[in-house]
Structures are given as structure tokens and as C-alpha cells.
Design an enzyme around this catalytic site. Structure first.
Site, short mmCIF file in Angstrom:
data_model
loop_
_atom_site.label_atom_id
_atom_site.label_comp_id
_atom_site.label_asym_id
_atom_site.label_seq_id
_atom_site.Cartn_x
_atom_site.Cartn_y
_atom_site.Cartn_z
N ASP A 20 -0.76 -1.73 -2.12
CA ASP A 20 0.61 -2.02 -2.58
C ASP A 20 1.13 -0.93 -3.52
O ASP A 20 2.32 -0.68 -3.60
CB ASP A 20 0.68 -3.40 -3.22
CG ASP A 20 -0.38 -3.65 -4.27
OD1 ASP A 20 -1.26 -2.77 -4.49
OD2 ASP A 20 -0.35 -4.73 -4.88
N SER A 73 2.94 -5.56 -8.03
CA SER A 73 2.43 -6.15 -6.79
C SER A 73 3.44 -7.11 -6.16
O SER A 73 3.42 -7.32 -4.95
CB SER A 73 1.12 -6.89 -7.06
OG SER A 73 0.14 -6.00 -7.50
N ASP A 123 -7.36 -3.62 -8.18
CA ASP A 123 -6.30 -3.41 -9.16
C ASP A 123 -6.70 -3.91 -10.54
O ASP A 123 -6.56 -3.21 -11.54
CB ASP A 123 -5.03 -4.14 -8.71
CG ASP A 123 -3.88 -3.97 -9.70
OD1 ASP A 123 -3.37 -2.85 -9.81
OD2 ASP A 123 -3.51 -4.96 -10.35
#
Ligand SMILES: [Zn+2]
Lengths: 503, 177
Positions: free
Chosen positions: A369, A106, A327
């Protein structure tokens, strides 16, 4: 043990770094009346951390059915973003010393869209050789935009930090400096003096750089009393109390006013939506949701007239919104939590898009991302390789010319590793690789999550990021540039040109 | 929480002079005008923080100095992340303290972890400290051990005149993904 940096040695280090890191600066753009034509007044950039194509499809099928759509999917421009990182010391694409790394984290990804450069995993606001690169939020702020940064993670975590800090290592979050967490001599050759921004704890930077006017998220434990003093010195309303580590609540957020607001609602990451909805009276349920934070950030940033401001016409704002727990819960391979976070993120997209429609001159970009955990929709009743004793059969006995090497005759389920649906009959077995299943809106009445009859069967490849391209959806001025496939560093130019902060 | 020393102030002053003297207030992008397109406004990056004293030394915990464990005890000293981990399997044999930190929040990888140990005499007076430092270097070789459990051993520092008979342990640095 800590390296003792003598005054003489640190002088050398600083001088050497200036020699290598300072390069020719580009032109400073100044918005003339002509430049302003076609300018996006506002940009709202939303990203689901770890949200790959399947995350979107699975959330759509779970919450809106196969023929439904998430809000993000209704935006007119749609495409893909490639997300690869580079190795430490690498040059940029096209340069002789360019060394790509197929899977990003990230931090590298945030630096790509925030600063327009490829960098190594763990780097924030520096290129792969360690040089500081300005961020879009810094550029927007300097050009007179109001700025906001919202996340369900700690605000010192990689994605929000990518816009409002410069750090060699994403672990340098604070509250205190540490050599191991903050320095990276592989990149810099020797330890940097601790006054260097690149080894300054990210919390210390955020509390003092004024890059984002509105900061909402988690991570109160990263900040200390000196940070609170610094924030207040910069004119922020601090919700809750940093000095006493009292988290802010959604009631505090609702009452917040003014140009600069700093509100952290958990000492660490915010709490998942699934838990809050199941425990509505818990302290965690007092945390605002991502849609609530997004709505408030837009309200604060779009205020017509700031107190003491002469003109009614603000230049506009640049807001980043991260759905971080998509995530984190994908790493954990928990599909129920993951999909609830995708839904919350999409609800934040709806709030952004509602504002954009009313405003008429706001660019909304929705992307991710990177993909996390190789999330997949498998056919009802089938099993994955992780559940199998052998990989799929590849022997063609009818035409042996088609045989593969090595040859395998059959694909069988391994009873030891496939002990039932993980959110159903197999829930008690921590070694179970079985799928999670979810009821979809078109399933017959009585079909429940975790049952073999449920229509949506989901599986994970791993607990780590993958290198798959991620989707991008956009609407508003400049959105057409996101039709097709772009690399993540191109997002910097697209936003920068929309706001006219880069030439 | 942030240790400050005169030496650190001297370093800040020198760095500032060099940066101003070198004619560059902020470092600008090298690759930013490449494939992403556009030229970059220099000086937008915020790289200096007036009033922030550069840290020196390793991260410490005030609670280590305030703890007075009784002989034989291994206790936890308060730190900023106490709601994110558990200390397990603690043992002290007079020469070293060992145990494990089980990170309990959102773990896919423990990026950074430091454990500080204070060692005390039989009156509960602090004799000295030691530390365990974990920093994950992501070189693609992921550990076979569980990501959330980090084991540590911290030796009693050498040069202590009287025997250390108790320990306080705290965590000033913890970052997990
Ligand atoms: Zn991740």
C-alpha cells in the site's frame, strides 16, 4: 461534548447529503458467455503493508541470499505502483480541485485499489468529498463470486476494512460509536446521523454486510455479542466466541468448514512470527500464520460444491491477503521482526501461486500500500546521516567550481548517536541510531546476526510512511497490465476487468 | 455496550424514508469511472443494516456503573481494551482526576482514545461521569511528545451535591496505528 442532533436537523443533513453524494451510476455489467472469455475465475490480491522495494530486497538477501529470489519476485509481470493520497475535499486526478498529498496512509491506499478513487488519509470506502464508493469486494460479491479477507491486523484495521466498510475515519472501528472517532465535519460540513454507514463502527458493518464470506485475522476486541448474533444470522461459522471474547486457535481454523467462516485469533493484532517461533508453547503461538490462514481461505473459497448449491461450477472467488505487521514493525524500526514478517508474507504468496498454477485461471497480484520507514540497505561498515555529526562532505577543493552551498568539509560519525550495531553491541542503548546487521546465506560460517561481519546492513529513515513507489508482481490472466508503472487507483480497474465486474 | 434510545430509532426511520424516497438505495462512485477505467455497478455498497440501532450518546462502560470504589481510591473499570494499555500517575484532588494512558501495543500513533471517569460518594454510589477525548488530526505536525503516552485530566462534573471522594477510570475507545 456530544452534539445533540435534533430530528429536524438530521433530516436536513440526510437530504443535503443525498443531493450531493448521489451521482450517475454506471452500467451494471452482466457476464454473458462472450464476456466470460478470458475472465479470471479467481483473483488473489496480496499486499504487504508498508512493504517497499528495499523490504523485498532485504528479505531476499537475508533468507535466500543475494542470488536467490523471494516467491513474489518469480512472478512474470513486475512493475511499480504510485501511492499518493489526496487532501480532504479534493477532486480526482484531472479535476480542477485535485489536491494531492505525497504520502498515503493504509486507509487511503486501500480505498484506492478497493474503490478506484483517490481519497484522504483515514478515509475508507468514501471519496475525498465523503461520498460512498462501492468496493471491489462488494462488486465481486454482488456478481456471484465468493469473497475472502485475511489479515494479520485487526480485521477492522484500514487494509481489510477498505474492502468491507465505508467510514469517514479509520478510527471508527468499534465496538462502540464515538463522535470524535467516527465523525468528520471537515468533510461532511455537519455531523452525520449515527444511522449513516459512514459513521457506523467498522466492526458493526463487517458483522452485518456479508461482504466477505471468509474473514480471518485479529481484532476480536472490536466485536461484541450483538455482532456475533448478526454474523450467525448471516450464516457464518464463528470460530472461538465473540460474546465471551475467546480467541479462535489454529486448531479451530483447521477444523473450520462451510461457506462462511469468521475467525479472529487475537483480541488485537496478531502476534509477530519472530515471537511465536521463539515461544512455541505460548498462547500466541496458537495463532495461525499468514500462510496458514491463506491456505485455509483458498480451501474454503475454492470448494467445488457448496452445500445446497445445485451446480458444481462456482463462479470463482476474490481473496485479499494482508501481511500487516511488516508495516507495524517497520514503524517500530525493528528489522529482524520486519524481515520475518516479509518472509511469512512471501510464504503466503507461494501458497497463492501454487493454487494459481494448479487452477490455471487465477490472477495473482502481489503489491504494497505504501513504503514504511525509509528502509535501506547500507554498505557494510558505513553509517547513516542519523548517526553523523554533520551531513556528508560537499567541498571539492580540487575544483572549487563544484562546491556546494552551504559547504561542509567532512562527514563524521557522532559517537553519542552511533553506539554500535542495534541488534548487536549497541542493543542496550535506546538512543542508538546504528544499523541492524544480518547474516546472509553466503556469509562465512560463524558470522552471526548483529555482528559487524554480517553481510546485510540495514537502516531506517524514520518511524513513518514514505511516498516511495512500491513494487507490484503479478501472474495469470490480465497480469501483463501490471508491467510498468501504474497508479494505485488503476489496480481497481485491472482487478474489476479481470473478474468482469466492471465494464 | 451500544446505548440505545427511542430518539435513535426515530432517526433511523427518517433516514431510511429519505434514502428510499430519494430513489437511491446506495450512493455510487463519482470518480470511480475516471482514470481507473470502467463503469461501476450501482447498489453494491452495503449502506444499511436492518436491526442495527443507531447509537446515541457517548460511549459508556457498564463497569463504571458497577464499580463502588472506597473513599480515596482511584480504580480501573473494565473495558474492551484493557490488555492494550496501562494507567499511570493517577491522582485525584476532589475536583479532577489526572493521569496518563500508556498504550502498550503496536504504537506508531494513537488515533483515538477516550477515558471515562466515574465519580463516587463516600458510600461508593456513582454521582456522575466525565470524559477525556483524544482524536489525532493528521495535519503533518507530529507531536514531540512520545506517541504512546497520552496524559489526561477529567474534572468532576458540576452540579453534584455531595463531594466526590473516589474515581473509577475506564477506556471504551482506543485505536492506535
Ligand atoms: Zn503504517
Amino acid at each position: 461534548m456530544r452534539r445533540r442532533i435534533s430530528v429536524l436537523a438530521s433530516t436536513t443533513v440526510v437530504a443535503a447529503l443525498l443531493a450531493t453524494a448521489v451521482v450517475t451510476a454506471g452500467t451494471v455489467s452482466s457476464a454473458s458467455a462472450d464476456d466470460d472469455k478470458g475472465r479470471a475465475k479467481n483473483v488473489i490480491y496480496l499486499l504487504g503493508d508498508g512493504m517497499g522495494r528495499t523490504h523485498v530486497t532485504a528479505a531476499r538477501e537475508r533468507y535466500y541470499g543475494a542470488s536467490g529470489k523471494l516467491t513474489m519476485e518469480t512472478l512474470p509481470a513486475q512493475g511499480y505502483v504510485s501511492t499518493y493520497a489526496v487532501e480532504k475535499g479534493s477532486g480526482q486526478p484531472g479535476e480542477a480541485d485535485f489536491r494531492p498529498n505525497a504520502v498515503t496512509d493504509s486507509a487511503s491506499a486501500a480505498t484506492a485499489w478497493s474503490s478506484g478513487v483517490k481519497t484522504y488519509n483515514a478515509a475508507l470506502g468514501v471519496d475525498a468529498k465523503g461520498a460512498v464508493v462501492p468496493t471491489m469486494m462488494e462488486l465481486a460479491k454482488k456478481s456471484g463470486y465468493r469473497t475472502g479477507n485475511v489479515s494479520t491486523a485487526e480485521v477492522t484495521d484500514a487494509t481489510p476494512a477498505g474492502q468491507m466498510s465505508h467510514a469517514l475515519a479509520r478510527g471508527c472501528q468499534g465496538p462502540v460509536y464515538s463522535d470524535a472517532a467516527c465523525q468528520d465535519i471537515t468533510v461532511t460540513g455537519a455531523a452525520l446521523p449515527t444511522s449513516d454507514v459512514r459513521v457506523t463502527p467498522i466492526a458493526d458493518q463487517i458483522a452485518r454486510n456479508g461482504t466477505a464470506d471468509v474473514i480471518l485475522g485479529g481484532g476480536l476486541g472490536r466485536f461484541d455479542a450483538a455482532d456475533e448474533t448478526a454474523l450467525k444470522g448471516h450464516g457464518y461459522s464463528v470460530l472461538g466466541s465473540i460474546a465471551t471474547q475467546t480467541t479462535a486457535t489454529k486448531t479451530d481454523l483447521a477444523a473450520a468448514a462451510g461457506q462462511k467462516v469468521f475467525g479472529l485469533f487475537n483480541k488485537g493484532n496478531l502476534t509477530i512470527e519472530k515471537s511465536k517461533s521463539e515461544r512455541p508453547t505460548s498462547a500466541e503461538a496458537q495463532e495461525p500464520s499468514l500462510p496458514e490462514m491463506t491456505s485455509k481461505a483458498i480451501e474454503l473459497l475454492s470448494q467445488k460444491k457448496a452445500e445446497g448449491e445445485k451446480s458444481d461450477k462456482g463462479k470463482g472467488f476474490y481473496l485479499q491477503v494482508e501481511g500487516a505487521l511488516i508495516d507495524k514493525r517497520s514503524h517500530a524500526n525493528d528489522a529482524a521482526q520486519t524481515l520475518a514478517e516479509v518472509k511469512a508474507f512471501d510464504d503466503a504468496v507461494a501458497i497463492a501461486q501454487d493454487f494459481a498454477k494448479r487452477d490455471g485461471n487465477t490472477l495473482v497480484i502481489v503489491t504494497a500500500d505504501h513504503e514504511c520507514a525509509g528502509f535501506n540497505i547500507i554498505e557494510k561498515g558505513t553509517f547513516t546521516n542519523a548517526e553523523a555529526a554533520t551531513p556528508p562532505a560537499n567541498t571539492d577543493s580540487g575544483n572549487t567550481a563544484n562546491n556546494s552551498t552551504p559547504s561542509r568539509p567532512s562527514n563524521a560519525r557522532d559517537a553519542a548517536r552511533s553506539t554500535g550495531i542495534i541488534n548487536g553491541a549497541g542493543a542496550a542503548d535506546p538512543k542508538n541510531f546504528g544499523p541492524a546487521t544480518f547474516r546472509t546465506p553466503t556469509d562465512p560460517a560463524g558470522v552471526v546476526d548483529g555482528s559487524p561481519e554480517a553481510g546485510l546492513w540495514l537502516s531506517y529513515l524514520s518511524g513513518n510512511h514514505t511516498g516511495a513507489d512500491v513494487p507490484v508482481y503479478a501472474a495469470g490472466p490480465g497480469a501483463d497490465q501490471l508491467q510498468g508503472t501504474v497508479d494505485n487507483i488503476a489496480l481497481f480497474g485491472i482487478v474489476g476487468r479481470a473478474l468482469r465486474v466492471i465494464g | 455496550m451500544k446505548p440505545r434510545t427511542p430518539r435513535a430509532i426515530a432517526l433511523v426511520a427518517i433516514a431510511a424514508v429519505l434514502i428510499v424516497g430519494g430513489g437511491a438505495y446506495a450512493l455510487a462512485a463519482s470518480g470511480a469511472s475516471g482514470s481507473s477505467g470502467g463503469s461501476i455497478s450501482a447498489g453494491a455498497a452495503r449502506t444499511t443494516f436492518p436491526g442495527l440501532v443507531a447509537p446515541s450518546g457517548q460511549p459508556e462502560l457498564e463497569s463504571i456503573g458497577k464499580a463502588h470504589p472506597r473513599p480515596g481510591e482511584v480504580v480501573q473499570a473494565a473495558g474492551p481494551f484493557d490488555d492494550r494499555f496501562l494507567l499511570e500517575n493517577l491522582a485525584f484532588d476532589g475536583a479532577a482526576v489526572s493521569g496518563a494512558v500508556r498504550v502498550t501495543s503496536d504504537v506508531s500513533a494513537v488515533l483515538d482514545l477516550e477515558v471515562v471517569a466515574g465519580f463516587y460518594d463516600d458510600t461508593g454510589a456513582l454521582l456522575g461521569t466525565g470524559r477525556f477525548v483524544h482524536h489525532l488530526v493528521d495535519d503533518g505536525s507530529h507531536s514531540v511528545a512520545p506517541e504512546e503516552l497520552v496524559t489526561f485530566t477529567i474534572a468532576v462534573p458540576s452540579g453534584i451535591a455531595v463531594p466526590a471522594v473516589s474515581v473509577a477510570l475506564g477506556v471504551p475507545v482506543l485505536v492506535n496505528e
